[in-house]
Design an enzyme around this catalytic site. Structure first.
Site, PDB file in Angstrom:
ATOM      1  N   HIS A   1      14.534 -13.487  37.841  1.00 47.65           N
ATOM      2  CA  HIS A   1      13.918 -12.171  38.075  1.00 47.65           C
ATOM      3  C   HIS A   1      14.981 -11.081  37.898  1.00 47.65           C
ATOM      4  O   HIS A   1      16.151 -11.293  38.252  1.00 47.65           O
ATOM      5  CB  HIS A   1      13.319 -12.114  39.485  1.00 47.65           C
ATOM      6  CG  HIS A   1      12.448 -10.920  39.673  1.00 47.65           C
ATOM      7  ND1 HIS A   1      12.972  -9.680  39.943  1.00 47.65           N
ATOM      8  CD2 HIS A   1      11.108 -10.764  39.584  1.00 47.65           C
ATOM      9  CE1 HIS A   1      11.966  -8.804  40.018  1.00 47.65           C
ATOM     10  NE2 HIS A   1      10.828  -9.432  39.814  1.00 47.65           N
TER      11      HIS A   1
ATOM     12  N   GLU B   1       8.665  -8.908  31.876  1.00 46.96           N
ATOM     13  CA  GLU B   1       8.688  -7.834  32.852  1.00 46.96           C
ATOM     14  C   GLU B   1       9.681  -6.764  32.400  1.00 46.96           C
ATOM     15  O   GLU B   1      10.888  -6.888  32.669  1.00 46.96           O
ATOM     16  CB  GLU B   1       9.128  -8.363  34.226  1.00 46.96           C
ATOM     17  CG  GLU B   1       8.202  -9.407  34.800  1.00 46.96           C
ATOM     18  CD  GLU B   1       8.218  -9.413  36.326  1.00 46.96           C
ATOM     19  OE1 GLU B   1       7.147  -9.325  36.918  1.00 46.96           O
ATOM     20  OE2 GLU B   1       9.313  -9.468  36.915  1.00 46.96           O
TER      21      GLU B   1
END
Ligand code: PGA
Length: 270
Positions: free
Chosen positions: A103, A175
């Site tokens: 992430h 993302e």
């Protein structure tokens, strides 16, 4: 809007990344809320909740016999060792089917490199679980026109070092870092759905070129970044986008349930 297209081999998935947003009590309440709203929803998609590590067991209990699955927000690349504060995949494998790795917040605050993310991905696969590997460009990289270059290199580092047979179990989440919200009530700007489709296609192409098209075509690719029930439809109704990774909005059960229902509305029922 183009016709929705989700091949049977790629089950759509909505992943809730609760980050460090919820207290212990709020995590249990959010799980109970979700169970009541979507716990018995159809088998046409998967719903995954990723709470903080210490909450995995309590959230699992709160989800009871529902069809909602659990994921972890990260794991260490090693199974054991002198790594204070880290968590091994062995510690979570009894609870989770999915593990988020790479992430952008881990990359930014914990200095995780592509090579480190690759090590974690391989570890999660070896444990028999599904890694959700996050990739994405910064605002500066986008402005410089470097999005494709960045994504290509992030994806290549992961796929080059994996057996092709593992590709169907791997998920990528595109993302864009500039699209990630600052909190449950602070959505950021979002890319156009066609930009997401382009990057998602690139991710699958890189995986096909390095691995094999047959396996890469089974790999799911998600979009993440300020997804809400209102904004999700144009992304998931595009061919090739197999679901979403949701941060802020996923902490509110009614909002996350709204996202799930929007996805189901795009999935053929036969
Ligand atoms: P967001 O977070 O939905 O709050 O933008 C997404 C993520 O960081 O996974």
């Amino acid at each position: 809007m183009r016709s929705p297209h989700h091949p049977r081999s790629r089950l759509p998935v909505a992943v809730a990344n609760w980050k460090m947003y919820l207290s212990a009590a709020e995590s249990v309440r959010a799980a109970e809320g979700l169970r009541a709203l979507v716990g018995t929803l159809s088998r046409r998609m998967e719903i995954v909740v990723c709470p903080s590590f210490p909450m995995l067991s309590a959230v699992r209990q709160a989800l009871g016999q529902s069809r909602i699955l659990l994921g972890a927000q990260d794991v260490h690349a090693e199974l054991r060792g002198p790594f204070t504060g880290d968590v091994s995949v062995d510690h979570v494998r009894a609870h989770v089917r999915y593990v988020i790795v790479g992430h952008s917040e881990r990359r930014q605050h914990h200095g995780e490199t592509d090579a480190a993310v690759q090590g974690k991905t391989a570890r999660v696969l070896t444990a028999g679980l599904h890694p959700i590997v996050c990739v994405g460009e910064t605002a500066e990289e986008r402005d410089r026109g470097d999005t494709i270059k960045k994504i290509r290199s992030q994806v290549a580092t992961i796929v080059e070092n994996l057996p092709v047979l593992d590709l169907p179990r791997l998920l990528f989440a595109y993302e864009p870092i500039w699209a990630i919200s600052a909190g449950p009530n602070s959505p950021a700007e979002q890319p156009e759905p066609r930009e997401v489709v382009e990057v998602v296609g690139l991710i699958r192409k890189v995986a096909s070129d390095i691995g094999k098209p047959r396996y890469a075509s089974q790999m799911r690719v998600l979009y993440g970044g300020s997804v809400t029930a209102r904004s999700v439809r144009p992304f998931v109704s595009e061919p090739g986008v197999d679901g979403v990774l949701v941060g802020g909005a996923s902490t509110k059960p009614a909002e996350f349930a709204g996202i799930i229902k929007e996805i189901l509305a795009c999935v053929p029922s036969h």
